[in-house]
Design a protein around this motif. Structure first.
Motif, PDB file in Angstrom:
ATOM      1  N   LEU A  44       0.828  -1.204   0.000  1.00 29.34           N
ATOM      2  CA  LEU A  44       0.000   0.000   0.000  1.00 29.34           C
ATOM      3  C   LEU A  44       0.862   1.255   0.000  1.00 29.34           C
ATOM      4  N   LEU A  85      -1.689   6.043   7.174  1.00 31.34           N
ATOM      5  CA  LEU A  85      -2.460   4.972   6.555  1.00 31.34           C
ATOM      6  C   LEU A  85      -1.765   3.626   6.641  1.00 31.34           C
ATOM      7  N   ILE A 124      -2.915   0.478   8.978  1.00 26.52           N
ATOM      8  CA  ILE A 124      -3.414  -0.709   8.276  1.00 26.52           C
ATOM      9  C   ILE A 124      -2.553  -1.921   8.604  1.00 26.52           C
ATOM     10  N   ARG A 125      -1.229  -1.720   8.669  1.00 27.95           N
ATOM     11  CA  ARG A 125      -0.362  -2.837   9.063  1.00 27.95           C
ATOM     12  C   ARG A 125      -0.710  -3.324  10.461  1.00 27.95           C
ATOM     13  N   VAL A 131      -3.635  -3.143  11.841  1.00 28.23           N
ATOM     14  CA  VAL A 131      -4.896  -3.886  11.725  1.00 28.23           C
ATOM     15  C   VAL A 131      -4.641  -5.265  11.112  1.00 28.23           C
ATOM     16  N   VAL A 132      -3.760  -5.321  10.106  1.00 30.01           N
ATOM     17  CA  VAL A 132      -3.407  -6.614   9.503  1.00 30.01           C
ATOM     18  C   VAL A 132      -2.762  -7.523  10.545  1.00 30.01           C
ATOM     19  N   SER A 159      -6.743   5.816  15.556  1.00 35.34           N
ATOM     20  CA  SER A 159      -6.238   6.318  14.276  1.00 35.34           C
ATOM     21  C   SER A 159      -6.939   7.627  13.942  1.00 35.34           C
ATOM     22  N   ILE A 178     -10.371   3.502   9.659  1.00 36.53           N
ATOM     23  CA  ILE A 178      -9.418   2.586  10.294  1.00 36.53           C
ATOM     24  C   ILE A 178      -9.684   2.503  11.796  1.00 36.53           C
ATOM     25  N   SER A 184     -10.543  -0.966  13.683  1.00 41.88           N
ATOM     26  CA  SER A 184      -9.781  -1.470  14.824  1.00 41.88           C
ATOM     27  C   SER A 184     -10.682  -1.677  16.031  1.00 41.88           C
TER      28      SER A 184
END
Length: 631
Positions: A5, A302, A306-307, A309-310, A329, A334, A338
């Motif tokens: 991303l 971002l 996102i990482r 959350v991943v 966040s 996001i 979360s």
């Protein structure tokens, strides 16, 4: 090919910056180039006009000098008058290098002062102009008497038939053209109709060499156009060694000569090109800076969220629910995602208390559905419960729940620390196993370590019975084949193990009551755990519901941390004598063992059995297998 991303966002940002910056840069460059080209054309036009004016001023001056001398000679034909006319001061006619008169006695030339130095002087010369007759004055090619070099002369015949000429050396034209600034490195040339250079460009050696080469190319082009009867253009472009030259052409109306103003495009566009390069470098740096800023912002706002959350999803996939937290966040979506994951983790954590965590991890990781069924697997089964819990429950009533809960918590934690699976709670009892739902190495050893931890931690917790005495733990372990899987119906399943191995582990847990021991393990568990554990062989027993004898061992500790006491060898020697029907020797050894460890349960039970056999000797087919009558 998959792309991160951060790479995509950075590329998009850089692409947008590059498109905008490139569009602005190209628009600016085109505008500047057009303006510079227009400026170069205007300068070229003005230079051409200026040179033409200067040219004709000098040409007109040369003709005026000829007329003045002609009038003097016509008025007085004496030699003295002629010589005076030839040596008259020419004033501003700086291009005229000499005046010559051809009479009956040859050609006499007066050289202009400053051309060779000193005062004008007379000399007799020959062959300086064509011999052809000229009815009217005009310009012809000649030889300059001052420098003996190519020149042009304005020649006309006087009334007495003699000829008078005013000479201009071509080098004078070169000097004239050299005095006119044409850009930084440009110049001017004169080209005749045959394409020859009449006047070469002036300038520094390096620049002059280039300009002469360009002039010759122009001459070749003009000669070709003359052969094809094509008109001479006002402007042409010439390229030499990768450098472009703009050339303005103007007729001099003098023997068909063309005046060429040569301007290297770099003189006018060079600064623009340099500025373009500087702007390009500036844009590149700006784009690089924008890329770094975009990458940093994308990563901060971002990519990192996102990482995270991943990573939380990966924890969720592995059912590592304690690692999931609500990650705040600045981006609403996001932040909401979360928060939803954190709520899901809390819900799954509650759900995970009812079923084996390893099973849930398997189902989540592989996306499978829980269906009834099972497979055969070799596992190690553990049963553990509190001694005397039934009597304690009768006396305490609901107040027994904290005691049971504390024991079950300690037992579950000990099992999970050793990567075991807690199958179920049966009252105050715990059933657990190793080797499922995933195969594991050293299942027997890990189960032994868990059993020792359960006993030690329960004792350390200080759990008391109704009389205030410490509660004791009984643990049974067995390793063998069992059916493991989802047992039940399509609407209600229980992931558990069933089979004879499970029953034997449960019987061994109950056998502790008969021997007064804490942990009994089967021969299979003893063999699989190996030398890492310290045990003593207790007996060969036939548990309730099973005819075959099973050798059982008391688990005393781990070999690395426990020293084998002396009474263990004494007891095992007594057990060997008992099995050899040497009951009296066995009693003697047991008494020695009890002296070392008073009240040892297995020793007391074996002594009582030996006394009974001494009183009533066994039959010849007697087997040293003790049958337990209770579960």
């Amino acid at each position: 090919m998959r792309t991160g991303l951060q790479t995509i966002l950075t590329t998009l940002a850089l692409g947008c910056v590059l498109i905008v910056a490139g569009s602005v840069h190209i628009a600016w460059w085109r505008t500047a180039t057009r303006n510079s080209t227009a400026l170069a054309i205007e300068i070229e036009r003005q230079v051409t006009t200026s040179v033409r004016h200067e040219w004709w001023a000098q040409v007109t001056g040369a003709e005026a000098a000829w007329g003045a001398a002609a009038r003097l000679i016509e008025r007085d034909s004496s030699l003295a008058a002629r010589d005076a006319a030839l040596t008259q001061p020419l004033g501003s006619m700086s291009l005229v290098t000499a005046l010559a008169h051809e009479g009956t006695k040859g050609t006499v030339a007066a050289i202009e002062p400053g051309k060779r130095g000193g005062e004008p002087r007379l000399q007799t010369v020959a062959g300086i102009w064509p011999a052809a007759d000229a009815s009217t004055p005009g310009w012809v090619s000649a030889i300059d008497p001052a420098e003996a070099e190519p020149a042009v002369a304005y020649v006309g015949r006087l009334s007495d038939g003699s000829r008078l000429g005013a000479f201009v050396a071509l080098s004078q034209f070169s000097r004239l053209l050299g005095q006119i600034a044409v850009g930084r490195t440009g110049g001017a040339a004169v080209i005749d109709p045959a394409g020859r250079l009449v006047v070469e460009p002036a300038g520094h050696d390096r620049d002059r060499t280039k300009l002469i080469k360009v002039s010759r190319r122009i001459g070749a082009a003009l000669a070709q156009r003359a052969e094809q009867s094509e008109p001479v253009p006002e402007r042409i472009a010439v390229e030499l060694a990768g450098e472009r030259f703009a050339v303005g052409l103007s007729p001099l109306h003098f023997q068909g000569w063309q005046f060429a103003v040569i301007v290297p495009e770099s003189d006018f566009l060079g600064e623009i090109d340099a500025t373009t390069r500087r702007v390009g470098i500036g844009l590149a740096l700006a784009i690089a800076l924008a890329g770094l800023v975009a990458a940093a912002l994308a990563k901060l706002l971002l990519v990192q969220p996102i990482r995270a959350v991943v990573a939380d999803l990966a924890h969720l996939e592995r059912f590592e629910l304690d690692a999931l937290v609500h990650r705040r966040s600045r981006l609403i979506e996001i932040d909401q995602l979360s928060a939803a994951l954190a709520r899901m983790a809390a819900g799954l954590a509650n759900f995970g208390r009812f079923i084996p965590v390893d099973l849930v991890r398997e189902l989540v990781a592989h996306g499978g559905r829980a269906e009834p069924g099972g497979t055969s697997a070799r596992i190690t089964i553990l049963f553990a419960d509190l001694a005397g819990f039934t009597r304690l429950a009768e006396r305490l009533g609901p107040a027994v729940l904290p005691v049971a809960s504390r024991f079950l918590e300690l037992a579950s934690e000990a099992v999970e620390r050793r990567a075991g699976t807690v199958d179920k709670f049966i009252g105050d009892a715990v059933m657990a196993f190793w080797g499922a739902p995933r195969p594991q190495p050293h299942t027997a050893l890990e189960a032994c370590r868990a059993a020792l931890a359960i006993v030690a931690e329960t004792t350390a917790a200080g759990l008391m019975d109704a009389e205030g005495q410490p509660l004791k733990v009984r643990v049974g372990l067995h390793s063998g084949e069992a059916i493991i899987g989802n047992i039940g119906s399509r609407t209600r399943l229980n992931y558990t193990a069933i089979g004879d191995s499970v029953n034997l582990a449960s019987r061994l847990e109950g056998a502790n009551k008969a021997y007064g021991t804490a942990i009994l393990i089967s021969e299979e568990t003893r063999r699989e755990a190996g030398q890492a554990i310290l045990v003593r062989e207790v007996d060969s027993i036939a548990v309730y519901g099973r005819d075959l004898g099973v050798t059982v061992y008391e688990l005393l500790g781990l070999s690395a941390t426990t020293i084998c006491p002396a009474w263990v060898e004494c007891y095992e020697r007594a057990l060997a004598a008992y099995r050899q029907r040497r009951f009296r020797d066995a009693l003697h050894l047991i008494e020695t063992c009890l002296a070392q460890k008073p009240g040892d349960g297995p020793a007391v039970a074996l002594a009582e059995r030996c006394r009974d056999l001494l009183t009533a000797p066994p039959p010849p087919d007697w087997q040293p297998v003790h049958a337990l009558q209770t579960k």
